[in-house]
Design a protein around this motif. Structure first.
Motif, PDB file in Angstrom:
ATOM      1  N   LYS A  34       0.866  -1.321  -0.147  1.00 14.23           N
ATOM      2  CA  LYS A  34       0.023   0.013   0.124  1.00 14.23           C
ATOM      3  C   LYS A  34       0.811   1.446   0.153  1.00 14.23           C
ATOM      4  O   LYS A  34       0.719   2.349  -0.708  1.00 14.23           O
ATOM      5  CB  LYS A  34      -1.069   0.023   1.313  1.00 14.23           C
ATOM      6  N   LEU A  38       0.923   4.183  -3.108  1.00 18.36           N
ATOM      7  CA  LEU A  38       0.782   5.544  -2.666  1.00 18.36           C
ATOM      8  C   LEU A  38       1.911   6.316  -3.257  1.00 18.36           C
ATOM      9  O   LEU A  38       1.733   7.409  -3.547  1.00 18.36           O
ATOM     10  CB  LEU A  38       0.262   5.741  -1.107  1.00 18.36           C
ATOM     11  N   PHE A 128      -4.522   5.032  13.547  1.00 22.16           N
ATOM     12  CA  PHE A 128      -5.503   4.762  12.384  1.00 22.16           C
ATOM     13  C   PHE A 128      -5.266   3.703  11.613  1.00 22.16           C
ATOM     14  O   PHE A 128      -5.325   3.466  10.374  1.00 22.16           O
ATOM     15  CB  PHE A 128      -5.302   6.041  11.463  1.00 22.16           C
ATOM     16  N   LEU A 130      -3.537   1.215   9.141  1.00 18.09           N
ATOM     17  CA  LEU A 130      -2.848   1.355   7.992  1.00 18.09           C
ATOM     18  C   LEU A 130      -2.755   2.797   7.713  1.00 18.09           C
ATOM     19  O   LEU A 130      -1.856   3.308   6.912  1.00 18.09           O
ATOM     20  CB  LEU A 130      -3.389   0.454   6.912  1.00 18.09           C
ATOM     21  N   ASP A 131      -4.076   3.564   7.637  1.00 16.15           N
ATOM     22  CA  ASP A 131      -4.255   4.964   7.431  1.00 16.15           C
ATOM     23  C   ASP A 131      -3.009   5.863   8.090  1.00 16.15           C
ATOM     24  O   ASP A 131      -2.626   6.837   7.545  1.00 16.15           O
ATOM     25  CB  ASP A 131      -5.518   5.407   7.663  1.00 16.15           C
ATOM     26  N   SER A 132      -2.638   5.608   9.136  1.00 17.15           N
ATOM     27  CA  SER A 132      -1.635   6.236   9.861  1.00 17.15           C
ATOM     28  C   SER A 132      -0.208   6.015   8.933  1.00 17.15           C
ATOM     29  O   SER A 132       0.391   7.250   8.860  1.00 17.15           O
ATOM     30  CB  SER A 132      -1.014   5.421  11.205  1.00 17.15           C
ATOM     31  N   TYR A 133       0.224   4.991   8.370  1.00 15.33           N
ATOM     32  CA  TYR A 133       1.242   4.881   7.310  1.00 15.33           C
ATOM     33  C   TYR A 133       0.906   5.791   6.328  1.00 15.33           C
ATOM     34  O   TYR A 133       2.050   6.569   5.831  1.00 15.33           O
ATOM     35  CB  TYR A 133       1.492   3.534   7.220  1.00 15.33           C
ATOM     36  N   LEU A 134      -0.266   5.666   5.597  1.00 11.75           N
ATOM     37  CA  LEU A 134      -0.653   6.351   4.275  1.00 11.75           C
ATOM     38  C   LEU A 134      -0.625   7.774   4.596  1.00 11.75           C
ATOM     39  O   LEU A 134       0.055   8.724   3.933  1.00 11.75           O
ATOM     40  CB  LEU A 134      -1.894   6.099   3.915  1.00 11.75           C
ATOM     41  N   MET A 135      -1.107   8.496   6.052  1.00 12.46           N
ATOM     42  CA  MET A 135      -1.169   9.891   6.050  1.00 12.46           C
ATOM     43  C   MET A 135       0.269  10.297   6.406  1.00 12.46           C
ATOM     44  O   MET A 135       0.794  11.185   5.943  1.00 12.46           O
ATOM     45  CB  MET A 135      -2.042   9.960   7.396  1.00 12.46           C
ATOM     46  N   ARG A 138       2.036  10.608   3.086  1.00 12.93           N
ATOM     47  CA  ARG A 138       1.729  12.138   2.569  1.00 12.93           C
ATOM     48  C   ARG A 138       2.299  13.238   3.243  1.00 12.93           C
ATOM     49  O   ARG A 138       2.616  14.291   2.691  1.00 12.93           O
ATOM     50  CB  ARG A 138       0.151  12.110   2.610  1.00 12.93           C
TER      51      ARG A 138
END
Length: 145
Positions: A34, A38, A128, A130-135, A138
């Motif tokens: 992921k 991204l 969050f 997985l979203d912690s990683y994606l944020m 970013r």
């Protein structure tokens, strides 16, 4: 192409098996996939590294300095709370460092509330999954600009 180093700390090779209540069922390989997807979308290369050995992690940070990476996203796991050696290694870097955590470390045991990296990180994202990683990715890309 700019490069972001994704550092995974101690026990992260056990994501998907370890304490699904805190960390969910996503595996480290799935997180890396992921992050790389991204990264392509954002126009950066994401290079991932995981170890259960603190000295090896410090050596990878030294290599990152010599390689000239453009940013670091790190989930150091338990090292976050006590590894001054890793903090000092990260302190050598002159690029943005973003600290991430799958779980909300501030809603867990008291010892997890403190990060020895906080003073040198651009910021911290936690709670969050997985979203912690994606944020975090970013945020790191944004901080490079």
């Amino acid at each position: 192409m700019k490069r972001v180093l994704m550092l995974h700390g101690i026990n992260h090779n056990m994501f998907g098996k370890r304490d699904p209540k805190q960390y969910g069922t996503i595996t480290l390989n799935e997180i890396d996939e992921k992050m790389q997807a991204l990264g392509k979308e954002l126009g950066v290369e994401v290079v991932s590294f995981q170890t259960n050995h603190e000295g090896t992690m410090c050596e990878r940070v030294h290599e990152a300095y010599l390689e000239g990476v453009d940013a670091v996203v790190i989930n150091a796991g338990a090292w976050t709370h006590y590894s001054y050696g890793l903090r000092d290694a990260l302190g050598i870097l002159t690029v943005p460092i973003v600290e991430v955590h799958m779980s909300n470390i501030h809603a867990r045991e008291e010892f997890r509330h403190h990060s020895v990296f906080a003073e040198i990180a651009k910021g911290q994202i936690s709670g969050f999954g997985l979203d912690s990683y994606l944020m975090g990715l970013r945020a790191a890309v944004g901080a490079m600009e």
